[in-house]
Design an enzyme around this catalytic site. Structure first.
Site, PDB file in Angstrom:
ATOM      1  N   LEU A  88      18.581  15.173 -83.447  1.00 50.83           N
ATOM      2  CA  LEU A  88      18.853  16.623 -83.426  1.00 50.83           C
ATOM      3  C   LEU A  88      17.536  17.290 -83.078  1.00 50.83           C
ATOM      4  O   LEU A  88      16.514  17.023 -83.726  1.00 50.83           O
ATOM      5  CB  LEU A  88      19.318  17.103 -84.814  1.00 50.83           C
ATOM      6  CG  LEU A  88      19.341  18.632 -85.006  1.00 50.83           C
ATOM      7  CD1 LEU A  88      20.429  19.289 -84.161  1.00 50.83           C
ATOM      8  CD2 LEU A  88      19.573  18.983 -86.491  1.00 50.83           C
ATOM      9  N   VAL A 131      15.673  21.052 -81.250  1.00 48.98           N
ATOM     10  CA  VAL A 131      15.787  22.399 -80.687  1.00 48.98           C
ATOM     11  C   VAL A 131      14.503  22.691 -79.909  1.00 48.98           C
ATOM     12  O   VAL A 131      13.400  22.401 -80.389  1.00 48.98           O
ATOM     13  CB  VAL A 131      15.987  23.430 -81.834  1.00 48.98           C
ATOM     14  CG1 VAL A 131      15.826  24.862 -81.334  1.00 48.98           C
ATOM     15  CG2 VAL A 131      17.362  23.250 -82.478  1.00 48.98           C
ATOM     16  N   GLY A 153      13.825  28.442 -85.113  1.00 47.74           N
ATOM     17  CA  GLY A 153      13.770  29.494 -86.133  1.00 47.74           C
ATOM     18  C   GLY A 153      14.775  30.613 -85.910  1.00 47.74           C
ATOM     19  O   GLY A 153      14.682  31.674 -86.505  1.00 47.74           O
ATOM     20  N   GLY A 212      18.187  29.882 -85.968  1.00 48.68           N
ATOM     21  CA  GLY A 212      19.486  29.442 -86.480  1.00 48.68           C
ATOM     22  C   GLY A 212      20.186  28.407 -85.624  1.00 48.68           C
ATOM     23  O   GLY A 212      21.270  27.945 -85.978  1.00 48.68           O
ATOM     24  N   GLY A 267      19.310  25.204 -84.843  1.00 48.29           N
ATOM     25  CA  GLY A 267      19.361  23.866 -85.449  1.00 48.29           C
ATOM     26  C   GLY A 267      20.450  23.799 -86.516  1.00 48.29           C
ATOM     27  O   GLY A 267      21.247  22.851 -86.557  1.00 48.29           O
ATOM     28  N   ASP A 299      18.708   9.775 -89.971  1.00 46.80           N
ATOM     29  CA  ASP A 299      17.415   9.163 -90.267  1.00 46.80           C
ATOM     30  C   ASP A 299      16.369  10.198 -89.896  1.00 46.80           C
ATOM     31  O   ASP A 299      16.110  10.423 -88.709  1.00 46.80           O
ATOM     32  CB  ASP A 299      17.219   7.872 -89.452  1.00 46.80           C
ATOM     33  CG  ASP A 299      18.152   6.774 -89.941  1.00 46.80           C
ATOM     34  OD1 ASP A 299      18.132   6.483 -91.147  1.00 46.80           O
ATOM     35  OD2 ASP A 299      18.898   6.228 -89.114  1.00 46.80           O
ATOM     36  N   TYR A 322      17.177  18.694 -93.718  1.00 43.98           N
ATOM     37  CA  TYR A 322      18.494  18.165 -94.100  1.00 43.98           C
ATOM     38  C   TYR A 322      18.792  18.424 -95.587  1.00 43.98           C
ATOM     39  O   TYR A 322      19.921  18.770 -95.938  1.00 43.98           O
ATOM     40  CB  TYR A 322      18.583  16.672 -93.763  1.00 43.98           C
ATOM     41  CG  TYR A 322      18.606  16.434 -92.272  1.00 43.98           C
ATOM     42  CD1 TYR A 322      19.633  16.955 -91.490  1.00 43.98           C
ATOM     43  CD2 TYR A 322      17.596  15.720 -91.633  1.00 43.98           C
ATOM     44  CE1 TYR A 322      19.658  16.764 -90.115  1.00 43.98           C
ATOM     45  CE2 TYR A 322      17.613  15.527 -90.257  1.00 43.98           C
ATOM     46  CZ  TYR A 322      18.649  16.055 -89.505  1.00 43.98           C
ATOM     47  OH  TYR A 322      18.671  15.875 -88.152  1.00 43.98           O
TER      48      TYR A 322
HETATM   49  C1  LIG Z   1      14.518  20.631 -87.416  1.00 46.95           C
HETATM   50  C2  LIG Z   1      15.000  21.572 -86.302  1.00 46.95           C
HETATM   51  C3  LIG Z   1      16.183  20.940 -85.586  1.00 46.95           C
HETATM   52  C4  LIG Z   1      15.433  22.916 -86.947  1.00 46.95           C
HETATM   53  O1  LIG Z   1      15.948  23.766 -85.925  1.00 46.95           O
HETATM   54  P1  LIG Z   1      15.796  25.370 -86.006  1.00 46.95           P
HETATM   55  O2  LIG Z   1      16.671  25.959 -84.959  1.00 46.95           O
HETATM   56  O3  LIG Z   1      14.358  25.746 -85.960  1.00 46.95           O
HETATM   57  O4  LIG Z   1      16.333  25.666 -87.482  1.00 46.95           O
HETATM   58  P2  LIG Z   1      17.203  26.923 -87.927  1.00 46.95           P
HETATM   59  O5  LIG Z   1      16.563  28.185 -87.447  1.00 46.95           O
HETATM   60  O6  LIG Z   1      18.611  26.703 -87.504  1.00 46.95           O
HETATM   61  O7  LIG Z   1      17.139  26.819 -89.492  1.00 46.95           O
HETATM   62  C5  LIG Z   1      18.331  26.737 -90.253  1.00 46.95           C
HETATM   63  C6  LIG Z   1      17.948  26.763 -91.705  1.00 46.95           C
HETATM   64  O8  LIG Z   1      17.138  25.609 -91.987  1.00 46.95           O
HETATM   65  C7  LIG Z   1      15.920  26.020 -92.606  1.00 46.95           C
HETATM   66  N1  LIG Z   1      14.875  25.110 -92.128  1.00 46.95           N
HETATM   67  C8  LIG Z   1      14.428  24.969 -90.848  1.00 46.95           C
HETATM   68  N2  LIG Z   1      13.482  23.998 -90.815  1.00 46.95           N
HETATM   69  C9  LIG Z   1      13.332  23.567 -92.094  1.00 46.95           C
HETATM   70  C10 LIG Z   1      12.512  22.593 -92.715  1.00 46.95           C
HETATM   71  N3  LIG Z   1      11.661  21.836 -92.017  1.00 46.95           N
HETATM   72  N4  LIG Z   1      12.616  22.412 -94.062  1.00 46.95           N
HETATM   73  C11 LIG Z   1      13.494  23.135 -94.807  1.00 46.95           C
HETATM   74  N5  LIG Z   1      14.308  24.078 -94.263  1.00 46.95           N
HETATM   75  C12 LIG Z   1      14.214  24.272 -92.945  1.00 46.95           C
HETATM   76  C13 LIG Z   1      15.718  27.442 -92.124  1.00 46.95           C
HETATM   77  O9  LIG Z   1      14.893  28.137 -93.034  1.00 46.95           O
HETATM   78  C14 LIG Z   1      17.137  27.975 -92.109  1.00 46.95           C
HETATM   79  O10 LIG Z   1      17.512  28.308 -93.423  1.00 46.95           O
HETATM   80  P3  LIG Z   1      18.632  29.437 -93.746  1.00 46.95           P
HETATM   81  O11 LIG Z   1      19.863  29.076 -92.929  1.00 46.95           O
HETATM   82  O12 LIG Z   1      18.859  29.300 -95.216  1.00 46.95           O
HETATM   83  O13 LIG Z   1      18.042  30.713 -93.307  1.00 46.95           O
HETATM   84  C15 LIG Z   1      13.865  21.929 -85.299  1.00 46.95           C
HETATM   85  O14 LIG Z   1      12.760  22.426 -86.003  1.00 46.95           O
HETATM   86  C16 LIG Z   1      13.405  20.750 -84.449  1.00 46.95           C
HETATM   87  O15 LIG Z   1      13.935  20.513 -83.361  1.00 46.95           O
HETATM   88  N6  LIG Z   1      12.369  20.010 -84.930  1.00 46.95           N
HETATM   89  C17 LIG Z   1      11.822  18.881 -84.179  1.00 46.95           C
HETATM   90  C18 LIG Z   1      12.763  17.724 -84.169  1.00 46.95           C
HETATM   91  C19 LIG Z   1      13.227  17.308 -85.554  1.00 46.95           C
HETATM   92  O16 LIG Z   1      12.473  17.307 -86.521  1.00 46.95           O
HETATM   93  N7  LIG Z   1      14.509  16.934 -85.644  1.00 46.95           N
HETATM   94  C20 LIG Z   1      15.130  16.537 -86.900  1.00 46.95           C
HETATM   95  C21 LIG Z   1      15.830  15.219 -86.733  1.00 46.95           C
HETATM   96  S1  LIG Z   1      14.764  13.830 -86.919  1.00 46.95           S
END
Ligand SMILES: CC(C)(COP(=O)(O)OP(=O)(O)OC[C@H]1O[C@@H](n2cnc3c(N)ncnc32)[C@H](O)[C@@H]1OP(=O)(O)O)[C@@H](O)C(=O)NCCC(=O)NCCS
Length: 173
Positions: A94, A96, A102, A104, A106, A130, A140
Site C-alpha cells: 500500500l 501513496v 496526509g 486521507g 491511504g 506485513d 495499521y
Molecule cells: C502509510 C501511507 C500509505 C499513509 O497514506 P496517507 O494518505 O498519508 O494517510 P491518510 O492521510 O489516509 O491517513 C489516514 C489516517 O491514518 C493516520 N496515519 C497516517 N500515517 C500514520 C502513521 N504512520 N501512524 C499512525 N497513523 C497514521 C492519519 O493520521 C489519518 O488518521 P485519521 O483518519 O484518524 O485522521 C503513506 O504514508 C505511504 O505511502 N507511506 C509509504 C509506504 C508505506 O509505508 N506503506 C505501508 C505499507 S508497508
C-alpha cells in the site's frame, strides 16, 4: 479525503507508473518493474487511485494468504476451528505518492481494500499486512489492526469486525 477526484480502478497498461514517488524505493520499484508480471501470473491483484489523467496517486495489492492459527493471539485463536491455518487476504503493498500524502488517500485505499475482501464470495478470516517499518505498523494499528504477538510487523484485522462496523454505519444512515 481531499476534494481531488480520484478514480479507483484496477491497474492498467495505460497508467503512468514511472513517476510514482512514495518515498520508499522498494514500493516504487515494485510498481515500475514487477507488478504487471505478478498480475499476469495471478499472484497479486493491483488497484490504483488515479489523479489527473493517468497519474497514479496511490496503489495497493491483494492476494490470497493464510495465517497460522498458532501465531494468532490466544484469545483470538481459541474462537477459531482447530485447523493449522486460517484463510486470509494479504494486502502486500500500500503506498501513496508524496504529493497526495496526509489527505486521507491511504486510509481510503485501505477501506476500499477491506470492502473488497469483505464482499468476496471466497471466505477469508482477516485482511493481513506485513508492515515495512514501525511507521507503517502504527498506520495499521491506527486503523484497528492487531499485531501478531511474536511478529509485531505482521498485523491482521478480522473481516467479521469490518463487516459488522459497515452494517452499523449503513443502518445509521
Ligand atoms: C502509510 C501511507 C500509505 C499513509 O497514506 P496517507 O494518505 O498519508 O494517510 P491518510 O492521510 O489516509 O491517513 C489516514 C489516517 O491514518 C493516520 N496515519 C497516517 N500515517 C500514520 C502513521 N504512520 N501512524 C499512525 N497513523 C497514521 C492519519 O493520521 C489519518 O488518521 P485519521 O483518519 O484518524 O485522521 C503513506 O504514508 C505511504 O505511502 N507511506 C509509504 C509506504 C508505506 O509505508 N506503506 C505501508 C505499507 S508497508
Amino acid at each position: 479525503m481531499s476534494s481531488a477526484p480520484f478514480l479507483l480502478t484496477p491497474l492498467d497498461a495505460a497508467h503512468v507508473r514511472a513517476a510514482f514517488n512514495c518515498g520508499s524505493e522498494p514500493l516504487e520499484r515494485y510498481l515500475r518493474e514487477q507488478v504487471t508480471q505478478d498480475v499476469r501470473r495471478r499472484v497479486a491483484a493491483c488497484f490504483v487511485a488515479l489523479a489527473e489523467g493517468q497519474r497514479i496517486a496511490g496503489y495497493y495489492t491483494l492476494a490470497s494468504a493464510s495465517l497460522l492459527l498458532a501465531d494468532l493471539p490466544a484469545s483470538v485463536g481459541k474462537k477459531l476451528p482447530r485447523y493449522p491455518t486460517v484463510p486470509a487476504v494479504r494486502m502486500g503493498r500500500l503506498a501513496v505518492d508524496q504529493a497526495f500524502k496526509g489527505q486521507g488517500l491511504g486510509g481510503a485505499l485501505l477501506a476500499v481494500a477491506l470492502d473488497r475482501a469483505v464482499r468476496s464470495e471466497i471466505a477469508a478470516y482477516a485482511l493481513m499486512v506485513d508492515a515495512k517499518d514501525e511507521a507503517a505498523a502504527a498506520f495499521y494499528r491506527h486503523h484497528g489492526f492487531i499485531a501478531l504477538p511474536d511478529s509485531p510487523f505482521t498485523l491482521f484485522l478480522p473481516l467479521a469486525t469490518v463487516e459488522a462496523s459497515r452494517k452499523t454505519e449503513n443502518s445509521a444512515r
